[in-house]
Write an enzyme that holds these catalytic residues in place. Structure first.
Site, mmCIF file in Angstrom:
data_model
loop_
_atom_site.group_PDB
_atom_site.id
_atom_site.type_symbol
_atom_site.label_atom_id
_atom_site.label_comp_id
_atom_site.label_asym_id
_atom_site.label_seq_id
_atom_site.Cartn_x
_atom_site.Cartn_y
_atom_site.Cartn_z
ATOM 1 N N CYS A 1 -95.477 14.111 72.645
ATOM 2 C CA CYS A 1 -94.891 15.357 73.120
ATOM 3 C C CYS A 1 -94.081 15.948 71.974
ATOM 4 O O CYS A 1 -94.106 15.431 70.860
ATOM 5 C CB CYS A 1 -94.059 15.154 74.385
ATOM 6 S SG CYS A 1 -92.548 14.225 74.162
ATOM 7 N N ALA A 2 -93.348 16.998 72.245
ATOM 8 C CA ALA A 2 -92.619 17.681 71.180
ATOM 9 C C ALA A 2 -91.571 16.781 70.533
ATOM 10 O O ALA A 2 -91.477 16.705 69.314
ATOM 11 C CB ALA A 2 -91.986 18.960 71.711
#
Length: 103
Positions: free
Chosen positions: A8-9
């Site tokens: 994810c980020a």
């Protein structure tokens, strides 16, 4: 043992999903190593993975991840609804299906 990697980020938003996926694996009596990382950590962890799932918020990086693994392992984006509801059972099933199809 299955080694499932989620990106994810920042590697933070998927931590709850990882816990729910681990619960799903345990309920099925299966052993799985499941961990979430920031996409920035990709180079240091990707070679140990059997499958890579990408958080929908960084789906635009799917092509980069696929290029990096060069067909060695499956890569897919987590369904936005499953991610949003933290449906660990469905996301775990998605990962297992990808691993099985890649054998």
């Amino acid at each position: 043992m299955k080694n499932i990697v989620l990106f994810c980020a920042a590697g933070m938003s998927t931590s709850l999903l990882v816990t729910k996926m681990q619960d799903a694996a345990k309920a099925k009596g299966e052993e799985a190593e499941i961990a979430a990382y920031s996409i920035a950590e990709m180079d240091s962890v990707i070679d140990k993975a059997d499958v890579v799932l990408i958080g929908p918020q960084i789906r635009f990086q799917e092509k980069d991840v696929k290029n990096k693994v060069d067909g060695r392992i499956p890569v897919d984006v987590i369904d936005m609804r499953d991610y949003g509801t933290m449906n660990g059972e469905k996301v775990y099933a998605q990962a297992v299906k990808l691993i099985d199809e890649n054998k």
